[in-house]
Design a protein around this motif. Structure first.
Motif, mmCIF file in Angstrom:
data_model
loop_
_atom_site.group_PDB
_atom_site.id
_atom_site.type_symbol
_atom_site.label_atom_id
_atom_site.label_comp_id
_atom_site.label_asym_id
_atom_site.label_seq_id
_atom_site.Cartn_x
_atom_site.Cartn_y
_atom_site.Cartn_z
ATOM 1 N N GLN A 157 10.004 -63.420 16.179
ATOM 2 C CA GLN A 157 9.012 -63.194 17.239
ATOM 3 C C GLN A 157 7.745 -62.618 16.631
ATOM 4 O O GLN A 157 6.641 -63.045 16.959
ATOM 5 C CB GLN A 157 9.548 -62.177 18.264
ATOM 6 N N PRO B 285 9.249 -62.943 23.319
ATOM 7 C CA PRO B 285 9.759 -61.578 23.129
ATOM 8 C C PRO B 285 11.209 -61.444 23.576
ATOM 9 O O PRO B 285 11.933 -60.587 23.084
ATOM 10 C CB PRO B 285 8.831 -60.721 24.004
ATOM 11 N N PHE B 286 11.624 -62.284 24.527
ATOM 12 C CA PHE B 286 13.009 -62.248 25.007
ATOM 13 C C PHE B 286 13.820 -63.422 24.458
ATOM 14 O O PHE B 286 14.859 -63.766 25.002
ATOM 15 C CB PHE B 286 13.032 -62.290 26.539
ATOM 16 N N PHE C 170 22.185 -60.751 37.356
ATOM 17 C CA PHE C 170 20.839 -60.517 36.822
ATOM 18 C C PHE C 170 19.750 -61.294 37.563
ATOM 19 O O PHE C 170 18.641 -61.415 37.076
ATOM 20 C CB PHE C 170 20.808 -60.878 35.331
ATOM 21 N N ILE D 110 19.342 -62.371 28.921
ATOM 22 C CA ILE D 110 19.810 -62.413 30.315
ATOM 23 C C ILE D 110 19.250 -61.227 31.117
ATOM 24 O O ILE D 110 19.106 -61.285 32.325
ATOM 25 C CB ILE D 110 21.359 -62.448 30.350
ATOM 26 N N GLY D 111 18.902 -60.143 30.390
ATOM 27 C CA GLY D 111 18.399 -58.944 31.062
ATOM 28 C C GLY D 111 16.875 -58.916 31.184
ATOM 29 O O GLY D 111 16.326 -57.905 31.626
ATOM 30 N N ARG E 1 20.388 -67.403 13.344
ATOM 31 C CA ARG E 1 21.413 -68.362 13.720
ATOM 32 C C ARG E 1 22.102 -68.804 12.436
ATOM 33 O O ARG E 1 21.560 -68.620 11.340
ATOM 34 C CB ARG E 1 20.792 -69.608 14.377
ATOM 35 N N THR F 213 15.649 -51.569 23.051
ATOM 36 C CA THR F 213 14.593 -52.580 23.217
ATOM 37 C C THR F 213 13.564 -52.103 24.257
ATOM 38 O O THR F 213 12.354 -52.170 24.025
ATOM 39 C CB THR F 213 15.202 -53.913 23.705
ATOM 40 N N SER G 189 15.506 -62.796 14.840
ATOM 41 C CA SER G 189 16.927 -62.983 15.138
ATOM 42 C C SER G 189 17.430 -64.109 14.248
ATOM 43 O O SER G 189 16.630 -64.767 13.579
ATOM 44 C CB SER G 189 17.110 -63.308 16.618
ATOM 45 N N GLU H 141 12.075 -52.566 34.799
ATOM 46 C CA GLU H 141 12.159 -51.217 34.218
ATOM 47 C C GLU H 141 10.812 -50.827 33.596
ATOM 48 O O GLU H 141 10.316 -49.723 33.801
ATOM 49 C CB GLU H 141 13.243 -51.164 33.139
ATOM 50 N N HIS I 142 30.225 -69.655 25.822
ATOM 51 C CA HIS I 142 28.955 -68.999 26.122
ATOM 52 C C HIS I 142 28.430 -69.434 27.488
ATOM 53 O O HIS I 142 28.032 -68.612 28.310
ATOM 54 C CB HIS I 142 27.939 -69.292 25.012
ATOM 55 N N ALA J 16 22.132 -53.904 23.911
ATOM 56 C CA ALA J 16 20.935 -54.763 24.016
ATOM 57 C C ALA J 16 19.868 -54.154 24.915
ATOM 58 O O ALA J 16 18.693 -54.488 24.803
ATOM 59 C CB ALA J 16 21.342 -56.134 24.571
ATOM 60 N N LEU K 87 27.905 -54.890 24.543
ATOM 61 C CA LEU K 87 26.678 -55.605 24.189
ATOM 62 C C LEU K 87 25.547 -55.269 25.156
ATOM 63 O O LEU K 87 24.400 -55.067 24.736
ATOM 64 C CB LEU K 87 26.931 -57.126 24.188
HETATM 65 C C1 HEM Z 1 12.260 -55.111 26.393
HETATM 66 C C2 HEM Z 1 13.575 -55.244 26.478
HETATM 67 C C3 HEM Z 1 14.373 -56.354 25.875
HETATM 68 C C4 HEM Z 1 14.055 -57.204 24.844
HETATM 69 C C5 HEM Z 1 12.772 -57.240 24.015
HETATM 70 C C6 HEM Z 1 15.179 -58.092 24.675
HETATM 71 C C7 HEM Z 1 15.212 -59.133 23.754
HETATM 72 C C8 HEM Z 1 16.245 -60.043 23.655
HETATM 73 C C9 HEM Z 1 16.237 -61.212 22.798
HETATM 74 C C10 HEM Z 1 15.103 -61.607 21.864
HETATM 75 C C11 HEM Z 1 17.402 -61.877 23.010
HETATM 76 C C12 HEM Z 1 17.813 -63.211 22.350
HETATM 77 C C13 HEM Z 1 18.453 -62.977 21.011
HETATM 78 C C14 HEM Z 1 18.728 -64.271 20.272
HETATM 79 O O1 HEM Z 1 18.330 -65.356 20.704
HETATM 80 O O2 HEM Z 1 19.362 -64.174 19.206
HETATM 81 C C15 HEM Z 1 18.174 -61.126 23.960
HETATM 82 C C16 HEM Z 1 19.435 -61.465 24.384
HETATM 83 C C17 HEM Z 1 20.190 -60.687 25.222
HETATM 84 N N1 HEM Z 1 19.770 -59.570 25.917
HETATM 85 FE FE1 HEM Z 1 17.941 -58.721 25.823
HETATM 86 N N2 HEM Z 1 16.145 -57.762 25.565
HETATM 87 C C18 HEM Z 1 15.698 -56.713 26.324
HETATM 88 C C19 HEM Z 1 16.361 -56.084 27.371
HETATM 89 C C20 HEM Z 1 17.644 -56.378 27.762
HETATM 90 C C21 HEM Z 1 18.329 -55.736 28.840
HETATM 91 C C22 HEM Z 1 17.725 -54.679 29.772
HETATM 92 C C23 HEM Z 1 19.602 -56.276 28.882
HETATM 93 C C24 HEM Z 1 20.747 -55.999 29.808
HETATM 94 C C25 HEM Z 1 20.662 -55.375 30.941
HETATM 95 C C26 HEM Z 1 19.686 -57.265 27.820
HETATM 96 C C27 HEM Z 1 20.797 -58.027 27.546
HETATM 97 C C28 HEM Z 1 20.804 -59.101 26.670
HETATM 98 C C29 HEM Z 1 21.973 -59.957 26.461
HETATM 99 C C30 HEM Z 1 23.351 -59.785 27.095
HETATM 100 C C31 HEM Z 1 21.583 -60.952 25.562
HETATM 101 C C32 HEM Z 1 22.433 -62.107 25.024
HETATM 102 C C33 HEM Z 1 22.145 -63.355 25.819
HETATM 103 C C34 HEM Z 1 22.944 -64.580 25.344
HETATM 104 O O3 HEM Z 1 23.316 -64.628 24.162
HETATM 105 O O4 HEM Z 1 23.161 -65.468 26.167
HETATM 106 N N3 HEM Z 1 18.485 -57.308 27.166
HETATM 107 N N4 HEM Z 1 17.447 -60.029 24.360
#
Ligand code: HEM
Length: 482
Positions: free
Chosen positions: A356, A389-390, A116, A398-399, A333, A268, A331, A406, A105, A264, A260
């Motif tokens: 969240q 939220p993220f 990013f 990462i996004g 684990r 969202t 989410s 956006e 990872h 993802a 993915l």
């Molecule tokens: C409002 C928009 C978004 C929300 C609310 C959101 C939310 C999240 C959350 C909560 C996680 C963590 C999940 C966890 O810990 O189990 C996550 C991971 C991730 N998100 Fe987002 N996301 C959004 C937009 C995006 C965008 C635009 C992208 C790509 C361009 C993206 C790509 C990813 C990826 C690749 C992961 C995995 C990261 C990792 O495991 O290291 N997300 N997102």
């Protein structure tokens, strides 16, 4: 580790001196938010559901969120619980970041991080602005639009363009729908394995077939990208550069990452846009403040990147919208080795859920938590484990920086041209589907000129269980007839 709070009125007991809920585990996937609210009300910060020898553990406090999200040696991500056989398409399409742990990872994140970073973000401004303007070309003042459908289509198109340099509406919709069906099915089957229900786990063979079909489509998308002539910056070309620079990323991993990223990125952001427009439509004073802030710039209908970044009140609106209606509502684990969580001894392979939605609705962190109140951000600076939220920790989205650009840009371009008022008597339902909290009905809104401030017209539906809105128009029995 911080303290955890147990509800003093909860009863029952177990070897860990913690009460346990024995309601059916199926209650959780049926309505995750209602189930978690019940558990938190009864048990406090840490709750355990046990049914037929299977356990689900829930953490609801910032301290426990921190433990679960920072101890990555113990708590592994298993977003795609069903990985398929070693050489299966399912294994390849699920090989993205959310299935990786430990060194794998860390290395993948490092390889993708550059793509990013903040400095890349201004380059995406033009595409976001243009596609949002194109969506509005057919919109006229007085029309009614379904915000849910419009935002999903916008984000499918935008995600295809930004991630892969492909601007083809029909193709984006087809690929997006395929990915969504597959993500939903993964979730059903994975949840079935977690709660030991044949209702879900019978779908295993179909899941493998869907993954094969999806892998073909993602492969075609990679081909289209390689042969396409769109030279705008996009994330896939940056990933391919990272791969060529010997990042150790294999072709199979690239397929997993790409799948993915698409999965993802689009729903969202689409759900966050719809919720934010709905909340603005229902809160005229907030809309008034947004307009006042936007009126302060040079009057352009499509402000540049730095002007949009300076809209601090809009930023508070988005932050508050993602607090009260987070698109990612929970989410999970899996704890891979025996550990202690609060007063509880966890055996290996125990699933642990953090939320969240529940954290963001704690009254000790956010007074009157169900109320949409962007001004509260003048006075609060929550920690990463109080507002997430993220997500948080080493696998925080990462996004996230791209998502924020956006959201800010699409909202600014829309609100510079139109204001939105919900149709009186609309029924808006919100529900969690595959961990995402989004509208499951239409969200019909009338387009107003920007001189008009919307009235908070009464709406009904399950949205009212999720966030405080102005008074409801009609009772439950009338709803059935509607
Ligand atoms: C409002 C928009 C978004 C929300 C609310 C959101 C939310 C999240 C959350 C909560 C996680 C963590 C999940 C966890 O810990 O189990 C996550 C991971 C991730 N998100 Fe987002 N996301 C959004 C937009 C995006 C965008 C635009 C992208 C790509 C361009 C993206 C790509 C990813 C990826 C690749 C992961 C995995 C990261 C990792 O495991 O290291 N997300 N997102």
């Amino acid at each position: 580790m911080g303290e955890y709070r147990q509800n003093p009125e909860s009863s029952g007991g177990c070897g860990d001196s913690l009460p346990i809920s024995h309601e059916s585990l199926l209650q959780f996937p049926t309505d995750p938010i209602a189930c978690m609210k019940r558990l938190q009300a009864e048990f406090g910060d840490l709750a355990v559901m046990e049914d037929d020898g299977k356990r689900l553990v829930f953490v609801f406090s910032p301290d426990l969120n921190r433990q679960v999200l920072t101890d990555t040696e113990t708590f592994h991500s298993r977003f795609f619980a069903v990985r398929g056989g070693r050489h299966s398409a399912q294994r390849r399409v699920t090989s993205g970041l959310l299935s990786q742990n430990g060194t794998n990872h860390r290395e993948s994140r490092r390889a993708m991080m550059d793509v990013f970073t903040k400095r890349m973000l201004p380059q995406f401004h033009e595409t976001i602005t243009n596609l949002t303007c194109e969506m509005m070309e057919s919109w006229q003042k007085g029309d009614v639009q379904d915000l849910n459908d419009e935002m999903v289509r916008l984000m499918l198109r935008l995600t295809s363009a930004l991630l892969f340099g492909i601007d083809d509406v029909a193709y984006s919709v087809e690929l997006g729908e395929k990915i969504d069906r597959w993500v939903r099915w993964n979730h059903e089957v994975g949840m079935g394995a977690m709660v030991s229900s044949s209702r879900f786990s019978d779908g295993y063979e179909s899941l493998l077939e869907m993954a094969e079909d999806l892998e073909v489509s993602v492969g075609e998308m990679l081909q289209r990208h390689r042969h396409g002539n769109d030279r705008r910056v996009n994330i896939l070309s940056l990933l391919l550069q990272a791969q060529a620079a010997d990042s150790g990323m294999t072709d199979d991993q690239l397929v997993g990452h790409v799948t993915l990223l698409f999965a993802a990125a689009h729903l969202t952001t689409a759900h966050t846009l719809t919720w934010t427009l709905l909340l603005l439509a229902q809160h005229p004073q907030v809309m008034e403040m947004v307009r006042a802030e936007m009126d302060r710039d040079d009057g352009s209908l499509t402000p540049d990147h730095s002007t949009i970044e300076s809209l601090t009140y809009l930023d508070q609106v988005i932050r508050e919208s993602m607090r009260v209606l987070p698109a990612s509502s929970y989410s999970q684990r899996v704890c891979v080795k025996a550990t202690r969580l609060g007063p509880l001894n966890l055996p290996p392979m125990t699933p642990v859920i953090f939320s969240q939605y529940i954290t963001h609705h704690r009254p000790d962190l956010y007074p009157d938590p169900s109320r949409f109140q962007p001004e509260r951000w003048d006075a609060i600076t929550p920690s990463s484990y109080e507002y997430l939220p993220f997500g948080a920790g080493s696998r925080r989205c990462i996004g996230a920086p791209l998502a924020m650009v956006e959201l800010r840009t699409a909202l600014t371009v829309m609100l510079k041209k139109f204001h939105f008022e919900l149709l009186p008597g609309s029924i808006v339902d919100g529900q969690v589907v595959s961990t995402m909290l989004g509208p499951t009905t239409t969200v019909p809104a009338r387009l107003l000129s920007t001189k008009e401030i919307p009235s908070a017209v009464p709406v009904a539906g399950t949205i009212r269980d999720l966030v405080k809105l102005p008074p409801a128009p009609f009772s439950g029995s009338q709803r059935k007839a509607a």
